[in-house]
Write a protein that holds these residues in place. Structure first.
Motif, PDB file in Angstrom:
ATOM      1  N   TYR A 195     -72.558 -15.772  60.932  1.00  0.00           N
ATOM      2  CA  TYR A 195     -72.756 -15.194  61.754  1.00  0.00           C
ATOM      3  C   TYR A 195     -71.884 -13.636  62.125  1.00  0.00           C
ATOM      4  O   TYR A 195     -71.109 -12.853  62.225  1.00  0.00           O
ATOM      5  CB  TYR A 195     -71.176 -15.886  62.672  1.00  0.00           C
ATOM      6  CG  TYR A 195     -71.546 -15.713  64.243  1.00  0.00           C
ATOM      7  CD1 TYR A 195     -73.305 -15.434  65.282  1.00  0.00           C
ATOM      8  CD2 TYR A 195     -70.981 -15.109  64.856  1.00  0.00           C
ATOM      9  CE1 TYR A 195     -74.173 -15.200  65.968  1.00  0.00           C
ATOM     10  CE2 TYR A 195     -71.457 -14.727  66.190  1.00  0.00           C
ATOM     11  CZ  TYR A 195     -72.861 -14.511  67.411  1.00  0.00           C
ATOM     12  OH  TYR A 195     -73.138 -14.222  68.003  1.00  0.00           O
ATOM     13  N   ILE A 236     -76.230  -8.717  64.773  1.00  0.00           N
ATOM     14  CA  ILE A 236     -77.886  -8.099  63.895  1.00  0.00           C
ATOM     15  C   ILE A 236     -78.051  -7.356  65.738  1.00  0.00           C
ATOM     16  O   ILE A 236     -78.386  -7.837  66.721  1.00  0.00           O
ATOM     17  CB  ILE A 236     -78.583  -9.045  64.114  1.00  0.00           C
ATOM     18  CG1 ILE A 236     -78.392  -9.548  62.789  1.00  0.00           C
ATOM     19  CG2 ILE A 236     -80.109  -9.285  64.340  1.00  0.00           C
ATOM     20  CD1 ILE A 236     -79.041 -11.362  62.800  1.00  0.00           C
ATOM     21  N   ARG A 242     -80.440  -8.614  68.875  1.00  0.00           N
ATOM     22  CA  ARG A 242     -80.538 -10.126  68.772  1.00  0.00           C
ATOM     23  C   ARG A 242     -79.922 -10.962  70.264  1.00  0.00           C
ATOM     24  O   ARG A 242     -81.065 -11.498  71.016  1.00  0.00           O
ATOM     25  CB  ARG A 242     -79.262 -10.347  67.728  1.00  0.00           C
ATOM     26  CG  ARG A 242     -80.071 -12.175  67.374  1.00  0.00           C
ATOM     27  CD  ARG A 242     -79.014 -13.429  66.650  1.00  0.00           C
ATOM     28  NE  ARG A 242     -78.802 -14.662  66.275  1.00  0.00           N
ATOM     29  CZ  ARG A 242     -79.231 -15.692  67.840  1.00  0.00           C
ATOM     30  NH1 ARG A 242     -78.514 -14.830  68.525  1.00  0.00           N
ATOM     31  NH2 ARG A 242     -79.218 -16.759  67.656  1.00  0.00           N
ATOM     32  N   TRP A 243     -78.762 -10.520  70.581  1.00  0.00           N
ATOM     33  CA  TRP A 243     -78.297 -10.524  71.847  1.00  0.00           C
ATOM     34  C   TRP A 243     -78.386 -10.741  73.725  1.00  0.00           C
ATOM     35  O   TRP A 243     -78.551 -10.505  74.691  1.00  0.00           O
ATOM     36  CB  TRP A 243     -76.856 -10.819  72.073  1.00  0.00           C
ATOM     37  CG  TRP A 243     -76.147 -11.645  71.522  1.00  0.00           C
ATOM     38  CD1 TRP A 243     -75.742 -11.560  69.801  1.00  0.00           C
ATOM     39  CD2 TRP A 243     -75.850 -13.328  71.289  1.00  0.00           C
ATOM     40  NE1 TRP A 243     -75.647 -13.216  69.705  1.00  0.00           N
ATOM     41  CE2 TRP A 243     -75.536 -14.221  70.485  1.00  0.00           C
ATOM     42  CE3 TRP A 243     -76.544 -13.997  72.968  1.00  0.00           C
ATOM     43  CZ2 TRP A 243     -75.182 -15.223  70.643  1.00  0.00           C
ATOM     44  CZ3 TRP A 243     -76.458 -15.615  72.916  1.00  0.00           C
ATOM     45  CH2 TRP A 243     -75.450 -16.010  71.677  1.00  0.00           C
ATOM     46  N   GLU A 248     -73.721  -6.505  74.307  1.00  0.00           N
ATOM     47  CA  GLU A 248     -75.258  -6.744  74.437  1.00  0.00           C
ATOM     48  C   GLU A 248     -75.547  -6.075  75.845  1.00  0.00           C
ATOM     49  O   GLU A 248     -76.102  -5.491  76.504  1.00  0.00           O
ATOM     50  CB  GLU A 248     -75.932  -7.250  74.252  1.00  0.00           C
ATOM     51  CG  GLU A 248     -76.024  -7.533  72.581  1.00  0.00           C
ATOM     52  CD  GLU A 248     -77.131  -6.789  71.814  1.00  0.00           C
ATOM     53  OE1 GLU A 248     -77.999  -5.368  73.587  1.00  0.00           O
ATOM     54  OE2 GLU A 248     -77.317  -6.124  70.786  1.00  0.00           O
TER      55      GLU A 248
END
Length: 176
Positions: free
Chosen positions: A8, A11, A14-15, A47
């Motif tokens: 994990y 990225i 991604r969220w 994010e």
């Protein structure tokens, strides 16, 4: 893998869809506050704050490993704490309390304490847990969920939320 994080890592973006959906669904704006119970590495909070820079974010997690490897931008707002302990905040302290993929890692009596605290400190609440709807999904969940302590059928989660007086939103993920 030892900490339940495997590979994990962060990225970029991604969220972002989840962050955007939470902001829109709960009408968050600059100055709104969010608590993430079981925030892991804080990627979702990062994010959310990227989309809404004036958002006040706080997160906690039991994993020191996760917190040590959290996103630098939100690291100052994260701390080590257990989801089942009394939260160090007053009633209705947060515009939104979220908990994604955390509560199934607790035993039933710990889930009771955590859900009651989420209910107490949040004006709005959203919980997502792993559940199952059939024997195949239960088997997959038992094989996949490295840290899960409470493997419950969807109907059991819904019953439990009602029994505990939880008034927030909830959702389930399944291992089909």
């Amino acid at each position: 893998r030892r900490f339940g994080y495997g590979g994990y890592r962060f990225i970029e973006g991604r969220w972002a869809p989840v962050a955007k959906a939470l902001i829109e669904t709960y009408g968050l704006k600059d100055g709104s506050s969010v608590l993430d119970v079981g925030c892991g590495k804080g990627f979702l909070l990062y994010e959310m704050q990227k989309i809404l820079p004036g958002l006040k974010v706080v997160g906690f997690d039991i994993s020191r490993h996760g917190l040590e490897h959290s996103h630098e931008q939100v690291k100052p707002y994260l701390f080590n704490y257990r989801a089942q302990d009394v939260y160090p905040y007053g009633d209705d302290s947060f515009d939104l309390v979220i908990s994604l993929g955390t509560l199934h890692n607790l035993r039933l009596y710990e889930i009771e304490a955590a859900v009651k605290e989420i209910e107490r400190v949040g004006k709005n609440k959203y919980i997502m847990v792993e559940g199952y709807r059939n024997v195949a999904e239960m088997h997959n969940l038992e094989c996949w969920a490295l840290t899960a302590e409470s493997i419950l059928h969807t109907s059991e989660w819904i019953w439990l939320y009602g029994k505990l007086g939880y008034t927030g939103d909830y959702e389930f993920i399944y291992f089909e």
